[in-house]
Structure formats: structure tokens, C-alpha cells
Design a protein around this motif. Sequence first.
Motif, mmCIF file in Angstrom:
data_model
loop_
_atom_site.group_PDB
_atom_site.id
_atom_site.type_symbol
_atom_site.label_atom_id
_atom_site.label_comp_id
_atom_site.label_asym_id
_atom_site.label_seq_id
_atom_site.Cartn_x
_atom_site.Cartn_y
_atom_site.Cartn_z
ATOM 1 N N VAL A 56 80.480 30.841 5.894
ATOM 2 C CA VAL A 56 81.922 30.874 6.177
ATOM 3 C C VAL A 56 82.637 29.748 5.450
ATOM 4 C CG1 VAL A 56 81.926 31.960 8.463
ATOM 5 C CG2 VAL A 56 81.615 29.502 8.294
ATOM 6 N N VAL A 57 83.905 30.012 5.108
ATOM 7 C CA VAL A 57 84.788 28.961 4.600
ATOM 8 C C VAL A 57 85.972 28.916 5.559
ATOM 9 C CG1 VAL A 57 86.189 28.146 2.670
ATOM 10 C CG2 VAL A 57 84.178 29.556 2.217
ATOM 11 N N PHE A 58 86.134 27.808 6.265
ATOM 12 C CA PHE A 58 87.278 27.662 7.163
ATOM 13 C C PHE A 58 88.459 27.125 6.360
ATOM 14 C CE2 PHE A 58 83.802 27.063 10.392
ATOM 15 C CZ PHE A 58 84.038 28.252 11.071
ATOM 16 N N THR A 59 89.565 27.874 6.355
ATOM 17 C CA THR A 59 90.742 27.413 5.606
ATOM 18 C C THR A 59 91.800 26.842 6.552
ATOM 19 O OG1 THR A 59 91.612 29.660 5.681
ATOM 20 C CG2 THR A 59 90.433 29.029 3.681
ATOM 21 N N GLU A 350 82.897 38.776 -6.813
ATOM 22 C CA GLU A 350 83.233 38.963 -5.389
ATOM 23 C C GLU A 350 82.584 37.849 -4.570
ATOM 24 O OE1 GLU A 350 82.219 42.174 -1.949
ATOM 25 O OE2 GLU A 350 81.952 42.822 -4.008
ATOM 26 N N PRO A 351 83.378 37.105 -3.791
ATOM 27 C CA PRO A 351 82.774 36.028 -2.996
ATOM 28 C C PRO A 351 81.811 36.576 -1.935
ATOM 29 C CG PRO A 351 85.157 35.782 -3.072
ATOM 30 C CD PRO A 351 84.833 37.139 -3.627
ATOM 31 N N GLU A 352 80.774 35.793 -1.624
ATOM 32 C CA GLU A 352 79.816 36.171 -0.569
ATOM 33 C C GLU A 352 80.284 35.719 0.811
ATOM 34 O OE1 GLU A 352 75.702 35.197 -0.080
ATOM 35 O OE2 GLU A 352 75.215 35.896 -2.072
ATOM 36 N N PRO A 353 80.783 34.498 0.959
ATOM 37 C CA PRO A 353 81.100 34.045 2.313
ATOM 38 C C PRO A 353 82.347 34.707 2.897
ATOM 39 C CG PRO A 353 80.981 32.186 0.774
ATOM 40 C CD PRO A 353 80.999 33.442 -0.025
#
Length: 356
Positions: A56-59, A350-353
Motif C-alpha cells: 500500500v501507498v498511503f497518500t 501499471e503500479p502493483e501497490p
Amino acid sequence: MLVEKNVPLQPFNTFHIVAKAHALVRVGSEADVRELLADPEWGGTPKFVLGGGSNVVFTGDVKPVVLKVEVKGRRLVEETPRAFIVEAGGGEIWHDFVAWTLAQGYPGLENMALIPGTVGASPVQNVGAYGVELQDRFDSLDAVDLQTGQLFTLNAAQCAFGYRDSVFKHGGTVQSGGHQVLGLKDRALILRVRFALPKAWKPVLGYADIEKKMAEQGCIQPTAQQLFDWVCAIRRAKLPDPAVIGNAGSFFKNPTVTPEQCADIIARDPKVVHYHLADGSVKLAAGWLIDSCGWKGKSVGQAGVYEKQALVLVNRGAGTDGNGATGGEVMTLAKAIQTSVYERFGILLEPEPVVV
Ligand code: EPU
């Protein structure tokens, strides 16, 4: 049921991005989910399932209630003539589970050693490495429906596994083996996963890095433990340890193209790393595409491209002092990489997370 408020999520994501959960509930069993759903204040609010936080990437701060999966336990469920059926709770650490299966004498997961994250998150991504994917060893899983609280079991076909893909990543409907199945994005919390580990075990070889180890050691028939040790050594040499440098593994998927598109790219750069797949399509090494655009070692703020593997984005900040990369910096860097690869090769990575 304990609802914790304003919980720092930095320790719960392998990128070590600073973010907070407005509300967080630790889930140790299906009963915890049912209790939450029956609660007048929290039952109807949106929910976000957090596994090992390795994808995950928390923005920003997370507004939906975060359900942190902490379902534990690992056991041999049964022995069939062909396989050991082994089960682990969704909250178990993936790598520890892999090591445990080997210690118990159930080989089959060794090529997937050291993949960061939890057992419960592994089917979502259909994790894979060095020639083995989760779907090759998958038996079934138990999950709880986050709308109804109902427990259900899925087999492999119902999970609609694809390359780093499954029914858990899609809403609407998903194609699986010619059938339509209902997408389960944001709908399911995976409690337990069962694996079928073959009694007639054979090492899965053929991957370049593994072949190199075999040649170095003069070994043609490695044991599962040897393979496990080699995979750990290979990964440690080229991938950053999330405990030391925040990252989420490969940031982009390896794109698949038609033979015509591949020929076009070879004409632009004959060195492009590519693999022909059984269905006639061609897989390109995203790491190579990014690397050849000159991204290795580059940064946006504290977000950077790992020096030894361009497919991995890292958090160059200290990690615990709040001075690390923001999710915004990671995504700005990711978009800049996408643009430059697109401009040079006509491929949209295409991003994975999951970006939250
Ligand atoms: N390459 C470069 N430059 C780079 C990176 C890679 O030229 O900066 C070249 C390598 O030399 C190699 C090719 O690209 O010829 C492929 O690289 P590698 O063998 O390291 O594998 P990958 O395609 O980068 C995939 C998975 C990894 C998995 C390895 C091993 C994806 C998106 N990534 O990486 O999975 O560990 O294969 O099986 O499929 C993950 O998903 O988080 C992950 C780490």
C-alpha cells in the motif's frame, strides 16, 4: 470491541509512510468482524482491510475504519494421497509461515521465501517469485463478507487468479476460466488460507538467478532448504530490506505485450529484456525499461528509485522520525517514471501497490 482512534500507520506499512487511521480495529477472528458490523456507530461505515502493509501507498490519513488482520495459527489440516494441506491465519507473517512449512517437512513454498507481507494478503496479489506463484500451491481460503458478516470459502477458480491479480482487486464482475465471478474488492476480509503442498516435491528451477547459484555451487538437484536459502540470498542482494529501507517490493507490474509491440520495442532498443509466454504474448522486464530510461538512484523529495533494482521505489527518509517520503512524493515519482517509459517505449506501466 475496541475501536482505537488516530492510530499512526507508519509501523503498519513497509514503505514507512506517515499516515493515521481515524479509527482502527484489530481483527483476531470472524467474531470481531461480526461485532463491528453489528455496532450502530461503526457497522455501516466504509472499511479498509490492512494486512502486512507491504503493498500500500498511503497518500493521506485513512478515513474508512482500518481493519488490521491479526488472525493467527498454522496447522496441518489433512494429508491427501498427493498433498499436505496446510493452513495459516491471515495475520501470520508470510516468510515465517514459509520457513515453518519447511521445518515441518512440507516443501513447496521455498521459491517465495522473504516476500514481505502476511498470509492473508498473499492471495490478493497472487504473490510470486522465481517461477512459483501462490496459485500453484493454493488450496482454498476462508473469508468474511464485510457487508453481511457471513463466512465463505473460495477455491482457486473462484479467486480468479492472474499475474499479481485476483477477485479481491476488482469490483463488478471478473472472468475466471470462462465464468463470471463477483469482484470482491473492499468486500472480503481473508481469515485463513490453505495450501496444497505436493508430496511428490520437485525443485522449481530454470530462473536465471537460481541457475547461477546452481552453477556456482556445482549442485544440480537442490533440496527445498537449499532453494530457500538461495532465494533469501538473491533477494537480500538485490532487494532492500523493508525493516531498513522503506519499500513495497516491485512498484510496477511487468507489462505483457503482443509480439508486434515487442518487435517495435526491440527496434528501438535490441537489448530489451523479454520473455515469450505460452499464450504467444511477450512479457517485458519493467525494471529494465525503467533502468534504461536512467531512473536508478533518482529521487523526488525523499522518494527514490532503488540503486540495485529500478523496479523498486524506496523511502529514503529515516523512517521513524516523520522525515521520510510522503505518499504524494512516491506517486509523483511513479508518475514521472510512467511518463518517461511511455514516451520512450510506448508502454504504460501499471503500479502493483494499492494507493489509498
Ligand atoms: N533489470 C534491469 N535493471 C533493473 C532491474 C531489472 O536491467 O534495474 C533486468 C534484470 O537484469 C533481469 C530482468 O530485468 O534481466 C528481470 O529482473 P528480475 O529477475 O530481478 O525480476 P523482476 O522482473 O524485476 C519479478 C517480480 C519480483 C520477483 C522476481 C523474481 C514482478 C513485478 N516482480 O521481478 O516480485 O521477486 O521477479 O521472480 O513481477 C514483487 O512483486 O514485489 C517482487 C519483488
